[in-house]
Every structure is written in structure tokens, then in C-alpha cells.
Design an enzyme around this catalytic site. Sequence first.
Site, mmCIF file in Angstrom:
data_model
loop_
_atom_site.group_PDB
_atom_site.id
_atom_site.type_symbol
_atom_site.label_atom_id
_atom_site.label_comp_id
_atom_site.label_asym_id
_atom_site.label_seq_id
_atom_site.Cartn_x
_atom_site.Cartn_y
_atom_site.Cartn_z
ATOM 1 N N GLY A 251 0.937 -1.192 0.023
ATOM 2 C CA GLY A 251 -0.058 -0.194 0.026
ATOM 3 C C GLY A 251 0.860 1.336 0.030
ATOM 4 N N PRO A 294 4.689 -5.153 -0.715
ATOM 5 C CG PRO A 294 6.814 -4.101 -0.713
ATOM 6 C CD PRO A 294 5.901 -5.266 0.098
ATOM 7 N N GLY A 295 3.955 -3.540 -3.721
ATOM 8 C CA GLY A 295 3.361 -3.773 -5.120
ATOM 9 C C GLY A 295 4.096 -2.330 -5.834
ATOM 10 N NE ARG A 296 -0.195 2.175 -6.023
ATOM 11 C CZ ARG A 296 -1.120 2.357 -6.812
ATOM 12 N NH1 ARG A 296 -1.119 2.921 -8.111
ATOM 13 N NH2 ARG A 296 -2.325 1.898 -6.445
ATOM 14 N NE ARG A 333 -2.680 3.250 -11.213
ATOM 15 C CZ ARG A 333 -2.403 4.708 -10.912
ATOM 16 N NH1 ARG A 333 -1.692 5.255 -11.704
ATOM 17 N NH2 ARG A 333 -2.884 5.097 -9.469
ATOM 18 C CB CYS A 364 -13.226 3.845 -30.229
ATOM 19 S SG CYS A 364 -12.262 3.888 -31.662
ATOM 20 C CD GLU A 365 -15.011 3.788 -23.955
ATOM 21 O OE1 GLU A 365 -15.412 4.551 -22.934
ATOM 22 O OE2 GLU A 365 -15.596 2.884 -24.354
HETATM 23 C C1 LIG Z 1 -2.807 -4.960 -4.033
HETATM 24 C C2 LIG Z 1 -2.350 -5.586 -3.000
HETATM 25 C C3 LIG Z 1 -0.984 -5.653 -2.410
HETATM 26 C C4 LIG Z 1 -0.098 -4.474 -3.087
HETATM 27 O O1 LIG Z 1 -0.505 -3.128 -2.740
HETATM 28 P P1 LIG Z 1 0.275 -1.924 -3.388
HETATM 29 O O2 LIG Z 1 -0.441 -0.465 -3.269
HETATM 30 O O3 LIG Z 1 0.587 -2.232 -4.713
HETATM 31 O O4 LIG Z 1 1.526 -1.810 -2.688
HETATM 32 C C5 LIG Z 1 -0.464 -6.128 -1.393
HETATM 33 N N1 LIG Z 1 -1.192 -7.070 -0.763
HETATM 34 C C6 LIG Z 1 -2.632 -7.289 -1.145
HETATM 35 C C7 LIG Z 1 -3.412 -8.436 -0.406
HETATM 36 C C8 LIG Z 1 -3.099 -6.658 -2.269
HETATM 37 O O5 LIG Z 1 -4.198 -6.867 -2.296
#
Ligand SMILES: *Cc1c(COP(=O)(O)O)cnc(C)c1O
Length: 439
Positions: A251, A294-296, A333, A364-365
Site C-alpha cells: 500500500g 509492497p507492489g506499486r 489508470r 474509441c472512448e
Molecule cells: C494489492 C495488494 C498488495 C499491493 O498493494 P500496493 O498498493 O501495490 O503496494 C498487497 N497485498 C494485497 C493483499 C493486495 O491486494
Amino acid sequence: MSINQKIKPASTTINANGNLEIGGCDLVELANEYSTPLYIMDEATLRGVAREYKKAFSRLENVNMMFASKALMVSAVAKILSQEGFGFDVVSSGELYTIKNANVDMENVTFNGNNKTCDELNMALDMGVGRISVDNFLELALLNEIAKSKNKIQKILLRITPGIECHTHEYIQTGHLDSKFGFDLTQIDEAVELILDEYKNLELTGLHAHIGSQIFETQVFFDEIGVILKEIKRIKDKFGIELYEINAGGGLGVTYTDEDCPPSVEKIAQVFAESIEKHCKEYNLKQPVLYIEPGRSIVATAGVTLYTIGSSKQVPNGRKYIAVDGGMADNPRPSMYGAKYFAQIANKKEDEKPQTVTVAGRFCESGDILIKDIELNDPQEGDILCVYNTGAYGYSMSSNYNRVLKPAMVLVNSSQSDIIVKRETLEQLIQNDVIPDRI
Ligand SMILES: *Cc1c(COP(=O)(O)O)cnc(C)c1O
């Protein structure tokens, strides 16, 4: 400054040709060589973030970092993050298959999701996935049955809804009480009871929560850990078992434009450590193993997207639109939740002629607008536009809308560029189409 607090990859510069350069590669040359739209990943930035996380979280004794695959799952990125010591959080057979293919140690993988299929759970067990984060009662029963049929004891976490509101877009909020994800706090006891009494092929190791995405606050993470540890204390008192793993999800926010000010990775690590210490003391618990996902913040800043500018339209007494050769199919996004981005012309011209324009996609939006009202340096047909911070949730959310081919992805480092995702071909577009004989 932490990498998630920057808009551009650290190596971004203007080279002797007057062009933008990342990872020692001239962006205009990359556009010529690989064509546009083109996703670019800067390896140094990617590894840099991974190392920032590792260093910041080393203040905790027992921590496992899992990359949330959904932000960007391609084999080369999986390999790099695995080399940097990351495990993986996955949510589908496709993500499982991709990381397996990248030779990731499956013990270091958590399988998440609110409606995993039977096939996916079977596949996860066969591959030896370390943890499954069980989301609901149906899944508990199903997973126990599958584990039993394979004569396995599967380690699981319970995904819980901690009831924490954070100030982010409604679609990317997940931890508040009215959420489709996880067990409500009032349902945890029933789940624990079932696991202890009936589901003998499941071994409950801990609790899992994820409160949302693109978060700029720190207090919510502190509170989240507090809620999880409070539940662990309650479970200990009631059932006599002390769960020893907590997964706090992901997050952490990133800086798409200078309006964004996320905390640093270091700060987040400090908040987690302080909350764990405070609450373990308060509840008289042993320090648990912390998992973060973490992802984003791992992949966003390392990624940029190159487009070629095509047509333009000056609305009489209104906006000027410039259209690029991509848009909502390679980056949904902006049209999905009004996400903002920063961009620059990569072939920077000598004299600065700033102009405020709106960057439109080709799809086409009417909603296919990539950036509203941005100042660019004299944008003209044929110019290369570099949109920053597209590494997360761009390619992973891309589609073939309008039957447009998905772009290629290139990894840059030390003046070298390598394809890590090939550009899709027209043959691939129709390879799954079937025309029945009878028509
Ligand atoms: C989406 C998600 C993440 C990653 O969230 P980011 O905002 O991209 O860091 C981690 N854990 C779970 C369970 C998620 O659904």
C-alpha cells in the site's frame, strides 16, 4: 529521498543529443529501435527500491518481503526481485505459473484472493506454495479437502478486514469494514475454531490484512499492526495458541506528480517496527514474523512509457488535444480512476516553447485521456512522449481493447537494452479465435 518519493528513475538525464536518457539509453533511439508504445523498466531503479526495502526493514529481526505480483508480473522482473531476496504474493494461476517459470522458490510465496478456484488451489499445493491466505469460509473447507486429498498439511493465514479507513480512492481501499476481502473481525473465532477442530490439514500460522493502495499516511499502518496483534492476543487467550506470523499487505504510495507526497520506505519500516514493539509489549506477545507485500512502490518509478505523438486538435476557445499511439489499453489508470501522471517530450528541442495540452489516447472512448492539462515543450507530430511512473498497474492491467496489440517492454541498464516482453503480433491476436465449421 526514497525512490518512491521521486517521479523519475534516478538515471534520467538529457544527453549530448538533447534527448532524454534513462539507464544510459537514449529514449528516442529506443523508440526507433523497438517502436512505440514501449514500456521501459530501469533495472537500477528496480533493484534500488528492493535494496531500500531490505535495508529499511533490517531493523526488524524477522521480516519477509513479498512483491505483490499484480503490480507487474513478467518473468524477468520476477527473476530480478527474487535475486534481491523478495518472495511473491500471487493471486492467480497465471501469476503462479509465471513465477514458477522464473525459478522462484515457491516456499517464499503467498497465494491471496477472495475467490480462488479449485484448480488454482490444486495448482498452488502441487507447486508447494508456502502460505495460502484464506479469505472466507468456503475456501477454508475447500482447501482442507484438497490438502487432505494430497496428504498435505498446508500452512495458512487468515485474511482479515481490520476496519481501517485510509484516504485513498474508493476502488483501491480494501481494509474498511464494508469490503469484499477477508473475514470480518467478528468471524475470526468461528474460522479459528473450525481450523482447530475440523480442518486438520490446515495449519494456521497467522493473520493477514491489506488496507489499501497509494497510501500517504503512516498512522494507518501503525493502527493496522495494532488491530492484527490485538486479534492475535484475543485468539491466544481464547484458544491457547499464539499465532506467530503477521502479513501487513502493501500500500505504500508513490509520487506520480508533485502533488503526491508519500512517506519514505525508511519511515514506513520505522512505523511498522514501533507498532510491533509497542503492541507486543502491551499484549505480552512474542515478536511475530512480519510479512509485507509492497507492489506499486517497488515497480512504479522504475517504469516509463514511450509514445509517439500523432494528430492534434485545437478546440476553438478550448483545450488543445494531442493524441498518442497508446492510451487506456496500455495504461487504464487515468480513465479508470482519474490517475495523474507527469510526462516530458523525449526529443527535447533547443528553444523551450512550453504549451499546455491534454494528452489523449488513441482508443474509441472519450474518457481515454492520459494526462489532462500538462505543460509540454512544443509538442509536434512525430515527437516522442515519455510518461513517467508507469511501472505499476500499467502493463498488468493492459488489454487488447480495439484489438490493439500490447506493447513491448524493454529493460535498460548501463547503456544496454533488452526486450523482456515482446511486442504482441497480429497472429497472436487471433490465435485463440475459432470459426466453427457450421457457419
Ligand atoms: C494489492 C495488494 C498488495 C499491493 O498493494 P500496493 O498498493 O501495490 O503496494 C498487497 N497485498 C494485497 C493483499 C493486495 O491486494
